[in-house]
Design a protein around this motif. Structure first.
Motif, PDB file in Angstrom:
ATOM      1  N   ASN A  73       0.800  -1.223   0.000  1.00  0.00           N
ATOM      2  CA  ASN A  73       0.000   0.000   0.000  1.00  0.00           C
ATOM      3  C   ASN A  73       0.838   1.281   0.000  1.00  0.00           C
ATOM      4  O   ASN A  73       0.488   2.257   0.663  1.00  0.00           O
ATOM      5  CB  ASN A  73      -0.970  -0.029   1.187  1.00  0.00           C
ATOM      6  N   PHE A  74       1.936   1.285  -0.749  1.00  0.00           N
ATOM      7  CA  PHE A  74       2.777   2.478  -0.819  1.00  0.00           C
ATOM      8  C   PHE A  74       2.013   3.601  -1.514  1.00  0.00           C
ATOM      9  O   PHE A  74       1.392   3.405  -2.541  1.00  0.00           O
ATOM     10  CB  PHE A  74       4.082   2.187  -1.586  1.00  0.00           C
ATOM     11  N   GLY A  75       2.083   4.808  -0.943  1.00  0.00           N
ATOM     12  CA  GLY A  75       1.440   5.976  -1.544  1.00  0.00           C
ATOM     13  C   GLY A  75      -0.030   6.123  -1.217  1.00  0.00           C
ATOM     14  O   GLY A  75      -0.753   6.837  -1.911  1.00  0.00           O
ATOM     15  N   CYS A  76      -0.483   5.477  -0.151  1.00  0.00           N
ATOM     16  CA  CYS A  76      -1.890   5.603   0.237  1.00  0.00           C
ATOM     17  C   CYS A  76      -2.148   7.012   0.772  1.00  0.00           C
ATOM     18  O   CYS A  76      -1.228   7.783   0.998  1.00  0.00           O
ATOM     19  CB  CYS A  76      -2.252   4.547   1.277  1.00  0.00           C
ATOM     20  N   GLY A  77      -3.394   7.341   0.955  1.00  0.00           N
ATOM     21  CA  GLY A  77      -3.752   8.657   1.486  1.00  0.00           C
ATOM     22  C   GLY A  77      -4.436   9.491   0.437  1.00  0.00           C
ATOM     23  O   GLY A  77      -5.352   9.040  -0.234  1.00  0.00           O
ATOM     24  N   SER A  78      -3.951  10.684   0.250  1.00  0.00           N
ATOM     25  CA  SER A  78      -4.617  11.620  -0.653  1.00  0.00           C
ATOM     26  C   SER A  78      -4.234  11.360  -2.106  1.00  0.00           C
ATOM     27  O   SER A  78      -3.345  10.577  -2.404  1.00  0.00           O
ATOM     28  CB  SER A  78      -4.256  13.061  -0.285  1.00  0.00           C
ATOM     29  N   SER A  79      -4.887  12.087  -2.988  1.00  0.00           N
ATOM     30  CA  SER A  79      -4.643  11.928  -4.424  1.00  0.00           C
ATOM     31  C   SER A  79      -3.574  12.882  -4.937  1.00  0.00           C
ATOM     32  O   SER A  79      -3.394  13.010  -6.138  1.00  0.00           O
ATOM     33  CB  SER A  79      -5.951  12.158  -5.186  1.00  0.00           C
ATOM     34  N   ARG A  80      -2.843  13.537  -4.058  1.00  0.00           N
ATOM     35  CA  ARG A  80      -1.876  14.555  -4.489  1.00  0.00           C
ATOM     36  C   ARG A  80      -0.811  13.983  -5.416  1.00  0.00           C
ATOM     37  O   ARG A  80      -0.125  13.036  -5.087  1.00  0.00           O
ATOM     38  CB  ARG A  80      -1.249  15.250  -3.292  1.00  0.00           C
ATOM     39  N   GLU A  81      -0.694  14.593  -6.581  1.00  0.00           N
ATOM     40  CA  GLU A  81       0.368  14.160  -7.490  1.00  0.00           C
ATOM     41  C   GLU A  81       1.723  14.715  -7.065  1.00  0.00           C
ATOM     42  O   GLU A  81       2.750  14.318  -7.595  1.00  0.00           O
ATOM     43  CB  GLU A  81       0.061  14.477  -8.949  1.00  0.00           C
ATOM     44  N   HIS A  82       1.735  15.568  -6.051  1.00  0.00           N
ATOM     45  CA  HIS A  82       3.003  16.056  -5.511  1.00  0.00           C
ATOM     46  C   HIS A  82       3.834  14.908  -4.938  1.00  0.00           C
ATOM     47  O   HIS A  82       5.061  15.031  -4.849  1.00  0.00           O
ATOM     48  CB  HIS A  82       2.755  17.088  -4.405  1.00  0.00           C
ATOM     49  N   ALA A  83       3.208  13.800  -4.529  1.00  0.00           N
ATOM     50  CA  ALA A  83       3.958  12.705  -3.900  1.00  0.00           C
ATOM     51  C   ALA A  83       4.976  12.096  -4.865  1.00  0.00           C
ATOM     52  O   ALA A  83       6.180  12.095  -4.562  1.00  0.00           O
ATOM     53  CB  ALA A  83       3.010  11.659  -3.331  1.00  0.00           C
ATOM     54  N   PRO A  84       4.585  11.576  -6.037  1.00  0.00           N
ATOM     55  CA  PRO A  84       5.621  11.064  -6.938  1.00  0.00           C
ATOM     56  C   PRO A  84       6.520  12.168  -7.494  1.00  0.00           C
ATOM     57  O   PRO A  84       7.700  11.933  -7.758  1.00  0.00           O
ATOM     58  CB  PRO A  84       4.840  10.355  -8.050  1.00  0.00           C
ATOM     59  N   ILE A  85       5.979  13.369  -7.639  1.00  0.00           N
ATOM     60  CA  ILE A  85       6.808  14.475  -8.137  1.00  0.00           C
ATOM     61  C   ILE A  85       7.912  14.791  -7.129  1.00  0.00           C
ATOM     62  O   ILE A  85       9.070  14.990  -7.513  1.00  0.00           O
ATOM     63  CB  ILE A  85       5.945  15.722  -8.442  1.00  0.00           C
ATOM     64  N   ALA A  86       7.587  14.835  -5.841  1.00  0.00           N
ATOM     65  CA  ALA A  86       8.599  15.115  -4.814  1.00  0.00           C
ATOM     66  C   ALA A  86       9.685  14.047  -4.824  1.00  0.00           C
ATOM     67  O   ALA A  86      10.876  14.361  -4.737  1.00  0.00           O
ATOM     68  CB  ALA A  86       7.950  15.210  -3.434  1.00  0.00           C
TER      69      ALA A  86
END
Length: 182
Positions: A73-86
């Motif tokens: 479940n890596f990357g769970c939570g919000s839909s922010r595309e900032h996560a992979p961008i960061a």
């Protein structure tokens, strides 16, 4: 894109959420501005508990770990595309996890920032941060050079050419799905 990624790994376990990947307070940074993109990367994984250690050394803008090994479940939570961008801005090229939150996987593909590999094995319990690995795209394999072992990965399938192109819009332009900018 090369068909190999080699580097040291950063290991986390299950349910690493988008607040741990990039806390909400940094979402005001605009990734399309180069200086803010770089700054966004400097905050990647800053929300992790201390038990994982530092993903980015104090004062550094980039990580020494181009590959992340994760559990479920890596990357769970919000839909922010900032996560992979960061993560991409920090210098991450790939994440190898047992499973992903669907929206995080989709955002990796849409942004073209990093390759979301899946593995049927629980590698986060076998690997340690700092080990040297290679991901072979042609063989769908991860070699842990420190352990001297090879692990099979699931194929990236049709998302690989999209990520190779730099994301969904770049891919759509390159393949003629949408008109190129004049």
């Amino acid at each position: 894109m090369s068909n190999l990624i080699r580097g040291t790994i950063f290991v986390v376990d299950d349910n690493i959420d988008t607040d741990q990947i990039i806390p909400a307070e940094y979402l005001t940074l605009v990734p399309s501005k180069p200086d803010e993109y770089e700054k966004l990367g400097s905050y990647a994984l800053i929300g992790l508990p201390d038990r994982y250690g530092k993903f980015i050394a104090p004062g550094a803008m980039k990580t020494n770990y181009p590959i992340i090994i994760a559990g479920e479940n890596f990357g769970c939570g919000s839909s922010r595309e900032h996560a992979p961008i960061a993560l991409g801005a920090a210098g991450v090229k790939a994440v190898v996890a047992q499973s992903y939150a669907r929206i995080f996987f989709r955002n990796c593909t849409a942004t073209g920032e990093l390759y979301p590999w899946e593995t049927p094995e629980r590698l986060c319990d076998k690997f340690e941060t700092g080990q040297e690995v290679t991901i072979d795209f042609e063989q769908n394999q991860l070699t842990n050079h420190t352990l001297g072992k090879v692990y099979q990965l699931q194929s990236l399938g049709e998302v690989k050419p999209v990520i190779d192109a730099g994301g969904i819009f770049a891919y759509a332009r390159a393949t003629g799905m949408i008109a190129k900018a004049k």
